[in-house]
Motif scaffolding. Structure first.
Motif, short mmCIF file in Angstrom:
data_model
loop_
_atom_site.label_atom_id
_atom_site.label_comp_id
_atom_site.label_asym_id
_atom_site.label_seq_id
_atom_site.Cartn_x
_atom_site.Cartn_y
_atom_site.Cartn_z
N GLN A 294 0.83 -1.20 0.00
CA GLN A 294 0.00 0.00 0.00
C GLN A 294 0.87 1.26 0.00
OE1 GLN A 294 -3.47 0.10 -0.33
NE2 GLN A 294 -2.94 2.24 -0.73
N PHE A 296 3.70 1.53 -1.49
CA PHE A 296 4.13 1.71 -2.88
C PHE A 296 3.03 2.37 -3.70
CE2 PHE A 296 8.23 0.00 -3.89
CZ PHE A 296 8.56 -0.74 -2.77
N VAL A 297 1.80 1.93 -3.48
CA VAL A 297 0.68 2.53 -4.21
C VAL A 297 0.63 4.02 -3.91
CG1 VAL A 297 -1.83 2.55 -4.48
CG2 VAL A 297 -0.62 0.36 -4.23
N ASN A 298 0.72 4.37 -2.63
CA ASN A 298 0.66 5.78 -2.23
C ASN A 298 1.84 6.58 -2.80
OD1 ASN A 298 -1.55 5.01 -0.76
ND2 ASN A 298 -0.48 5.04 1.22
N LEU A 299 2.97 5.93 -2.88
CA LEU A 299 4.20 6.61 -3.31
C LEU A 299 4.14 7.07 -4.76
CD1 LEU A 299 7.18 7.33 -2.61
CD2 LEU A 299 7.79 5.05 -3.44
N VAL A 300 3.52 6.26 -5.61
CA VAL A 300 3.56 6.59 -7.05
C VAL A 300 2.20 6.98 -7.62
CG1 VAL A 300 5.54 5.11 -7.50
CG2 VAL A 300 3.24 4.18 -7.77
N ASN A 301 1.16 6.87 -6.82
CA ASN A 301 -0.18 7.10 -7.33
C ASN A 301 -0.45 8.59 -7.57
OD1 ASN A 301 -2.96 6.35 -7.89
ND2 ASN A 301 -3.41 7.42 -5.98
N PHE A 302 -0.89 8.93 -8.77
CA PHE A 302 -1.31 10.31 -9.02
C PHE A 302 -2.45 10.30 -10.03
CE2 PHE A 302 1.88 9.36 -12.20
CZ PHE A 302 1.34 9.87 -13.37
N GLU A 303 -3.21 11.39 -10.00
CA GLU A 303 -4.28 11.53 -10.99
C GLU A 303 -3.97 12.74 -11.83
OE1 GLU A 303 -8.17 11.59 -9.19
OE2 GLU A 303 -7.60 9.83 -8.01
N ILE A 304 -4.17 12.60 -13.12
CA ILE A 304 -3.82 13.71 -13.99
C ILE A 304 -4.89 13.81 -15.07
CG2 ILE A 304 -2.43 12.56 -15.79
CD1 ILE A 304 -0.22 14.68 -14.95
#
Lengths: 308, 308
Positions: A294, A296-304
């Motif tokens: 989780q 890792f998910v938070n580390l790279v997750n973005f919305e664009i």
């Protein structure tokens, strides 16, 4: 759900800026087995050890579903030993001592009970031995993953080229990818290496993460930014074990599932470096692994939103 | 939607393993302005140039909505000049020549027409000059972003510490973060630096991507794996320009929007390094930028199901 792991089981002695380990358990197959067994059991181990390898360590592996039929015990020889030293930049290390011992005459045998395994992880080892294991398989595994190192590029390149033609996934670090391909750019290096046999290439960049190349696709996973890398020994093997363990557990060898496998391998490697040797790998729970994934998910997750 | 950019406008002469640039246009504020103007206009530029700075270059900037009221032209002095050389590992460079010229007596002035700007980008410059610009603002900007470098940590640390207390976002590279904090681990370095004033910290790792720290949150964006990095000069400034340009255009300074800003900055930086100097920045279209942002999405995007 069957996985063969080939590699070393050994003693290590490690120095880092934070301390000395004394003699501890190491070896590529040891780390791979600890990592893979989080996701898939049994792990069919192939290795060689001497009379001095602790019985409790074998029992600890068996308790995690690691089969030892393929682990040869040479009663009159000592186990492989490696000593190394890291500096503040943990991406490079000095070898202080290497004693091959049992490894000098190692001739891996695939037990009948391992035949039919669908996944084969060739840990870092002399290429001719990696090839011997492939040739002993009566049915070609669904996926063959191979680790190697610069030492074999220097000393056994012809054999290495033969093995490369037989494997599906190659794992090397960035400097090894450059050496193998003769290209400095990792993108160009990947193109060259994918012509040499493997359909998938994983380039490990240590604290800078890992890249997965396949045809025209590329995927990148960072390493988790850690407060302290205490001992990086085995991180690459732990990464490989998590990677192949996830693939063997899911039996899905698509590019998309390999992305997941890389994240899971990275998560396990992030534990491995927190303490000396396999200490941390013996402690972690499924919940802790999920927590870290989780992260890792938070580390790279973005919305664009792209402009229309 | 108003942005002030402070920094150098200069001549560079660059050597890489791929060729020599000859004398070309450079400077931190030049790169920031080219990048930011893709997302927000006007860009209110503050800099200093000599009699030798080409008129066409000023016109090219004006055509992109860059206001030059704050760019002082010293008619009897030459523009700032820097010459440097890169080796195959483009993460480090040697300075071959530095001629301060107009920069020696630079005293930035904020024109009345720039007052009220909501975003302020302090490009790499003597900390006392960065502070002077902050102090000249009649209303504190909504967001102050600051770039700096190791040279000022060595020569003007006291001034630097004062400016740090006044800014919201600090951008440094990994070795500068280590020097500023006295910590080798970037996670520990970030903790220390966030105590020195900035609420957000961006650590640039060149080809290894960038990290954004804020309170307990961390975000990582990779650099796009490129076939060739032709000339890395200005990549950091271009990244900064894309970052602050996106924030100024959206007027949203949340952590989530900063993630997007980092991806946009990374996308622009990936163009910058493809040719010498600002060449590539003058060519690219909005469609090309969107294409490249989509490549970032593909590069890091994965789906993972955690065990229940």
């Amino acid at each position: 759900m069957s996985l063969i792991v080939v590699g070393t089981m050994a003693f290590d002695a490690i120095e880092t800026p934070f301390g000395k380990s004394g003699q501890i358990i190491g070896g590529s197959a040891t780390y791979v087995a600890y990592a893979a067994s989080n996701f898939v059991q049994p792990v069919n181990q192939i290795s060689v050890i001497g009379y001095d390898f602790p019985k409790e360590e074998l029992e600890a592996l068996q308790a995690r579903g690691v089969q030892l039929d393929g682990v040869e015990i040479k009663q009159d020889e000592k186990s492989f030993f490696w000593a190394g030293k890291y500096h503040m930049d943990m991406n490079t290390r000095d070898t202080l001592d290497t004693q091959l011992n049992v490894l000098a005459g190692f001739n891996p045998k695939v037990p009948d009970s391992y035949q039919g395994s669908e996944f084969l992880m060739l840990g870092n080892l002399m290429p001719s031995l990696q090839l011997s294991v492939i040739r002993q398989m009566k049915t070609r595994p669904k996926l063959i993953v191979m680790d190697t190192m610069n030492f074999w590029m220097d000393s056994a390149m012809q054999d290495l080229e033969i093995v490369l033609k037989e494997v599906d996934v190659l794992m090397v670090n960035d400097s090894e990818a450059r050496q193998l391909s003769g290209q400095f750019s990792l993108v160009k290096a990947a193109k060259e290496i994918l012509k040499m046999g493997p359909r998938f290439l994983v380039i490990k960049k240590g604290e800078h993460g890992a890249l997965l190349f396949h045809e025209k696709d590329v995927f990148f996973a960072p390493a988790l930014p850690l407060e302290e890398v205490f001992d990086p020994t085995g991180a690459g093997d732990t990464f490989a074990g998590g990677f192949v363990g996830h693939l063997a557990a899911t039996r899905d060898i698509s590019f998309n599932n390999m992305k997941t496998a890389i994240i899971k391998g990275s998560a396990l490697a992030s534990f491995c470096v927190e303490k000396f040797g396999t200490t941390r790998m013996k402690e972690i729970s499924a919940e802790q692994i999920d927590d870290r994934i989780q992260q890792f998910v938070n580390l790279v997750n973005f919305e664009i939103k792209l402009a229309e």
